[in-house]
Design an enzyme around this catalytic site. Structure first.
Site, PDB file in Angstrom:
ATOM      1  N   HIS A 123     -17.161  -3.411   4.838  1.00 32.02           N
ATOM      2  CA  HIS A 123     -15.828  -4.016   4.723  1.00 32.02           C
ATOM      3  C   HIS A 123     -14.679  -3.013   4.926  1.00 32.02           C
ATOM      4  CE1 HIS A 123     -12.386  -6.184   3.155  1.00 32.02           C
ATOM      5  NE2 HIS A 123     -12.293  -5.309   2.179  1.00 32.02           N
ATOM      6  N   HIS A 155      -9.537   1.816   0.534  1.00 29.57           N
ATOM      7  CA  HIS A 155      -8.702   0.863  -0.200  1.00 29.57           C
ATOM      8  C   HIS A 155      -9.378   0.167  -1.374  1.00 29.57           C
ATOM      9  CE1 HIS A 155     -10.517  -2.406   2.213  1.00 29.57           C
ATOM     10  NE2 HIS A 155     -10.097  -3.197   1.253  1.00 29.57           N
ATOM     11  N   GLU A 159     -10.491   0.065  -7.088  1.00 34.71           N
ATOM     12  CA  GLU A 159     -10.681  -1.208  -7.755  1.00 34.71           C
ATOM     13  C   GLU A 159     -12.156  -1.517  -8.012  1.00 34.71           C
ATOM     14  OE1 GLU A 159      -8.444  -4.268  -5.941  1.00 34.71           O
ATOM     15  OE2 GLU A 159      -8.783  -5.676  -7.579  1.00 34.71           O
ATOM     16  N   ASP A 160     -12.995  -1.218  -7.063  1.00 38.52           N
ATOM     17  CA  ASP A 160     -14.379  -1.682  -7.142  1.00 38.52           C
ATOM     18  C   ASP A 160     -15.411  -0.625  -7.509  1.00 38.52           C
ATOM     19  OD1 ASP A 160     -13.398  -4.107  -6.428  1.00 38.52           O
ATOM     20  OD2 ASP A 160     -13.967  -3.973  -4.326  1.00 38.52           O
ATOM     21  N   ASP A 164      -6.899  -6.418   5.341  1.00 38.74           N
ATOM     22  CA  ASP A 164      -7.919  -6.663   4.311  1.00 38.74           C
ATOM     23  C   ASP A 164      -8.168  -8.166   4.172  1.00 38.74           C
ATOM     24  OD1 ASP A 164      -9.608  -6.169   2.079  1.00 38.74           O
ATOM     25  OD2 ASP A 164      -7.917  -6.449   0.690  1.00 38.74           O
ATOM     26  N   ASP A 214       2.631 -25.943  26.697  1.00 38.73           N
ATOM     27  CA  ASP A 214       2.280 -24.526  26.533  1.00 38.73           C
ATOM     28  C   ASP A 214       0.960 -24.366  25.773  1.00 38.73           C
ATOM     29  OD1 ASP A 214       3.166 -25.398  24.098  1.00 38.73           O
ATOM     30  OD2 ASP A 214       4.353 -23.609  23.648  1.00 38.73           O
TER      31      ASP A 214
HETATM   32 MN    MN Z   1     -10.821  -5.120   0.488  1.00 40.84          MN
END
Ligand code: MN
Length: 490
Positions: free
Chosen positions: A49, A73, A77-78, A154, A274
């Protein structure tokens, strides 16, 4: 699989310097280690990811700090990684970006006001004002344009695996994407991200409509492309004979914009001229007007359908000339004429300027063409000179505002320095008058303390409690002030 993505990322970051590339590789190793053993719901290694996000960010040709931050990133957090460790290993700039991305996770549509919002007018109004506040909060908490761009990338990557989540979560994330992420991408002029976000969200919010639309439109789009292929050969010949050096591309409308247009035209797909736009991309602005004249010399224009977005750019900076003509066999066709730089601007918006300014070829964008800055300037009155792009892109439009939540997840917009008393009055004057104590993020705090962005505030009320005149020394909002005075008079 992961190897493929890593290979692609390595290809995409070739525009950076060797030492920057080396740093990104270091971040890749670090993130791989940090996410070791974690899996996505798809069963893939989690590490896949951040690489995908970094790759999407590299498409925007952002700087090395941004790509490093994209790789890292989710580490804070993880995984057990501390932001200080990121700072030590990758520097303060990268750490700030990672921190910003982590914080943006707080900007969420609350479950409590998600379900009923389509039903009653007052609920729709409330929903819309909440959404607008969340959008502001999103920008306010980002502080740096790169944080927003990484977060958008993300979200795009997360939408690709949305089908693995339970359906209520799917709907919430899709709605959030449609209402917060996509409009921000649109306002920043990043057509590429805007379209991908909207289409993915649309497919989850209106799955039946999405399926029917594809069934209806795909044959029309295919036929259209074939037709454009034929007439573009003729057009290229004509332009070459007149000494204009150009190329032609086609791009089908995104599903969601096609859907909205269809609803406007009683679902008659033949009225959408269009559905696939033909784009003539030329080297210079003069060529745009020359091409327009040459096209009109062979194909009669529809009256009232010529739009000059070069002279009058759209608020997000979009520039192009649009004309609709009766092309061969009388088939009504929209042609868009633009320079290569305008084409990049349309796809990458604000990010295209970033790249060009870094590359020191910003002279390709004369000052008056920086129209997108005007859109940002509506938010930020402090941009003094658009030439100082790096400074202009610092998102401190809302630096004097903070955004805090009620326990139910409603978001309240307050001035910086505001206290739980201001918050209580912003919720309701009765709540303010009976304010006795406050729990901030679950902990008791003084009701005169300063609140911070993202705090969750729970006011403890006492029926017989009355406002204290001393509060006037602490409150920051006019509303709280006048309520306190009013109650003192009684
Ligand atoms: Mn993420």
């Amino acid at each position: 699989m992961v190897k493929n993505i890593l290979g692609k990322l390595n290809q995409k970051i070739k525009y950076l310097k060797p030492n920057e590339i080396a740093n990104i590789r270091r971040a890749v190793d670090f993130a791989e280690h940090a996410h070791d053993g974690q899996k996505r719901l798809t069963g893939d290694p989690y590490f896949r990811h951040p690489l995908e996000v970094a790759s999407a960010v590299a498409d925007l040709k952002l700087d090395a700090d941004a790509i490093t931050a994209a790789v890292l990133h989710d580490t804070v957090e993880d995984t057990g990684i501390n932001i200080n460790e990121i700072k030590k290993k990758f520097g303060g700039h990268v750490a700030q970006l990672v921190n910003g991305i982590t914080k943006l996770g707080q900007v969420r549509i609350s479950k409590s006001w998600f379900t009923p919002f389509r039903q009653k007018t007052e609920q729709i109004t409330k929903y819309e004002s909440q959404i607008e506040t969340l959008r502001k909060m999103f920008v306010a908490m980002s502080k740096d344009l790169r944080v927003i761009l990484i977060k958008l990338a993300d979200r795009i990557c997360n939408l690709q695996t949305l089908s693995y989540l339970p359906s209520d979560k799917q709907k919430r994330i899709a709605q959030e994407t449609m209402d917060i992420y996509a409009p921000i991408a649109g306002r920043l002029g990043i057509g590429e991200f805007h379209g991908r976000l909207e289409d993915a969200a649309f497919s989850y919010l209106e799955p039946t409509e999405f399926k029917n639309l594809r069934k209806l439109a795909i044959p029309v789009i295919e036929a259209r492309k074939e037709y454009l292929n034929t007439i573009s050969k003729k057009l290229l010949d004509l332009l070459a004979k007149n000494g204009i050096n150009c190329y032609i591309t086609y791009r089908a409308k995104t599903w969601y914009s096609l859907y909205r247009k269809l609803l406007k035209y009683d679902r008659d797909i033949n009225k959408i001229y269009d559905i696939v736009a033909m784009r003539v991309v030329v080297p210079a602005i003069d060529d745009c007007y020359n091409v327009l004249g040459l096209i009109h010399s062979v194909w009669r224009p529809l009256p009232g359908r010529i739009k000059d977005y070069i002279a009058l750019p759209k608020p997000n900076g979009y520039q192009s000339i649009h004309t609709t003509v009766f092309a061969d066999n009388g088939i009504i066709t929209e042609v868009q004429i633009r320079t290569g730089a305008m084409n990049e601007q349309a796809e990458f918006g604000v990010a295209a300027h970033w790249y060009y300014s870094e590359k020191k070829i910003s002279r390709r964008f004369p000052k008056q063409q920086l129209a997108w800055v005007r859109e940002l300037a509506k938010w930020q009155s402090k941009i003094k000179s658009a030439t100082d792009l790096r400074q202009a892109l610092k998102l401190d439009f809302f630096k004097n505002r903070i955004f805090v939540f009620t326990p139910k997840g409603d978001v309240i917009d307050l001035p910086q320095g505001a206290t739980p008393i201001d918050f209580a009055y912003a919720v309701h004057s009765d709540v303010g008058n009976q304010c006795h104590g406050a729990r901030v993020n679950g902990k008791y705090e003084n009701i005169t303390s300063e609140l911070n962005n993202g705090d969750v505030v729970d006011i403890v009320k006492k029926k017989k409690s009355r406002p204290n005149k001393d509060w006037l020394n602490f409150v920051k909002t006019e509303h709280a002030r006048s309520c306190i005075k009013k109650s003192a008079k009684q």
